[in-house]
Design a protein around this motif. Sequence first.
Motif, PDB file in Angstrom:
ATOM      1  N   SER A  34      37.462  40.803  46.375  1.00 50.53           N
ATOM      2  CA  SER A  34      36.242  41.454  46.870  1.00 50.53           C
ATOM      3  C   SER A  34      35.394  41.988  45.725  1.00 50.53           C
ATOM      4  O   SER A  34      34.161  41.840  45.722  1.00 50.53           O
ATOM      5  CB  SER A  34      36.603  42.592  47.829  1.00 50.53           C
ATOM      6  OG  SER A  34      37.251  42.098  48.979  1.00 50.53           O
ATOM      7  N   ILE A  35      36.034  42.603  44.748  1.00 46.23           N
ATOM      8  CA  ILE A  35      35.301  43.172  43.617  1.00 46.23           C
ATOM      9  C   ILE A  35      34.641  42.064  42.796  1.00 46.23           C
ATOM     10  O   ILE A  35      33.483  42.186  42.365  1.00 46.23           O
ATOM     11  CB  ILE A  35      36.241  44.015  42.743  1.00 46.23           C
ATOM     12  CG1 ILE A  35      36.602  45.314  43.481  1.00 46.23           C
ATOM     13  CG2 ILE A  35      35.605  44.328  41.387  1.00 46.23           C
ATOM     14  CD1 ILE A  35      37.634  46.148  42.786  1.00 46.23           C
TER      15      ILE A  35
ATOM     16  N   THR B  12      33.751  39.101  43.914  1.00 43.62           N
ATOM     17  CA  THR B  12      32.673  38.539  44.726  1.00 43.62           C
ATOM     18  C   THR B  12      31.425  39.405  44.611  1.00 43.62           C
ATOM     19  O   THR B  12      30.307  38.898  44.415  1.00 43.62           O
ATOM     20  CB  THR B  12      33.101  38.429  46.200  1.00 43.62           C
ATOM     21  OG1 THR B  12      34.210  37.521  46.293  1.00 43.62           O
ATOM     22  CG2 THR B  12      31.956  37.905  47.067  1.00 43.62           C
ATOM     23  N   TYR B  13      31.614  40.716  44.705  1.00 42.40           N
ATOM     24  CA  TYR B  13      30.481  41.637  44.599  1.00 42.40           C
ATOM     25  C   TYR B  13      29.833  41.549  43.222  1.00 42.40           C
ATOM     26  O   TYR B  13      28.606  41.555  43.084  1.00 42.40           O
ATOM     27  CB  TYR B  13      30.958  43.071  44.867  1.00 42.40           C
ATOM     28  CG  TYR B  13      29.861  44.104  44.771  1.00 42.40           C
ATOM     29  CD1 TYR B  13      28.964  44.298  45.808  1.00 42.40           C
ATOM     30  CD2 TYR B  13      29.724  44.881  43.612  1.00 42.40           C
ATOM     31  CE1 TYR B  13      27.953  45.246  45.710  1.00 42.40           C
ATOM     32  CE2 TYR B  13      28.721  45.830  43.499  1.00 42.40           C
ATOM     33  CZ  TYR B  13      27.838  46.019  44.556  1.00 42.40           C
ATOM     34  OH  TYR B  13      26.840  46.954  44.466  1.00 42.40           O
ATOM     35  N   GLY B  14      30.651  41.459  42.179  1.00 41.78           N
ATOM     36  CA  GLY B  14      30.130  41.404  40.821  1.00 41.78           C
ATOM     37  C   GLY B  14      29.805  40.009  40.324  1.00 41.78           C
ATOM     38  O   GLY B  14      29.343  39.845  39.196  1.00 41.78           O
ATOM     39  N   LYS B  15      30.074  39.005  41.158  1.00 35.12           N
ATOM     40  CA  LYS B  15      29.845  37.602  40.812  1.00 35.12           C
ATOM     41  C   LYS B  15      30.573  37.224  39.523  1.00 35.12           C
ATOM     42  O   LYS B  15      29.999  36.627  38.604  1.00 35.12           O
ATOM     43  CB  LYS B  15      28.342  37.314  40.684  1.00 35.12           C
ATOM     44  CG  LYS B  15      27.575  37.548  41.976  1.00 35.12           C
ATOM     45  CD  LYS B  15      26.088  37.242  41.822  1.00 35.12           C
ATOM     46  CE  LYS B  15      25.345  37.484  43.133  1.00 35.12           C
ATOM     47  NZ  LYS B  15      23.880  37.222  43.001  1.00 35.12           N
TER      48      LYS B  15
END
Length: 267
Positions: A217-218, A220-223
């Motif tokens: 998740s982290i 994905t959020y930070g790409k």
Amino acid sequence: MDKPIGVMDSGVGGLTVAKEIMRQLPDERIIYFGDLKRCPYGDRPLKEVKEYTIEVADHLVRRGVKMIVVACNTATAAALDVLEERYDIPVIGVINPGARSAIQSSNNHDVIVLATQATVKSDAYRDAIHHINGSFRITSLACPKFVPIVEQLRYKDKVVVRVALHQTLKQLLDTSADTIILGCTHYPLLAGEIHDYFGGRKKVIDSGYETAREVSSIMTYGKTHAASGSKRNHLMIVNGDSTRFEYILRDWIPFIDYTIEEIDLEG
């Protein structure tokens, strides 16, 4: 982003978390640090554990990792807040994911935490669960026999394991708790036997799955996910002799390509 994920533990236990990250995120490369020379952390003062954890995390940062996963409950309890302030990359511990999973799994709000002495003394799981839901009853028990069984490669000896489980857990057989948190990343190697010891009546929570989900998740959020399709060779850094470590690595995660590097830190 093709930088590796750093995973650290006092010994081999964090491989249970690394395995789940590899399973969920097969394109990611991992640098794992096992501090075998100073294992176990669970019998040490939290101040000393904090010092060791910072030293290992600094080593991983120098290796260019994009994230640090503290795959050790004792180290998480001792140093997670310090590491979060120290670095400009994400730092994830295993306690909060395990606590959230237990809250989701329990029907009667009655949870057992099996952990090292240091983690039990820290009250980290109690605090994490009560921060979300204060109605939970938490029973914490230190299990000093469990880590040596894993580190000494005796976790496949059913007789040794059953004796240790009975000596440690018999006081909990008649409790009403419906959920058990394995509050040490070594304990999943004993998860099946722990589940069977309680007759399958209690759900056993391994925080590795939830921790890997949080890692994903982290990123994905930070790409910051790695590019897909590349074959990964994971680096296993061992402080001390790597013989026992490699035996468990081959047994527990046989499907990976890896390189082992032995180093020598004081302590």
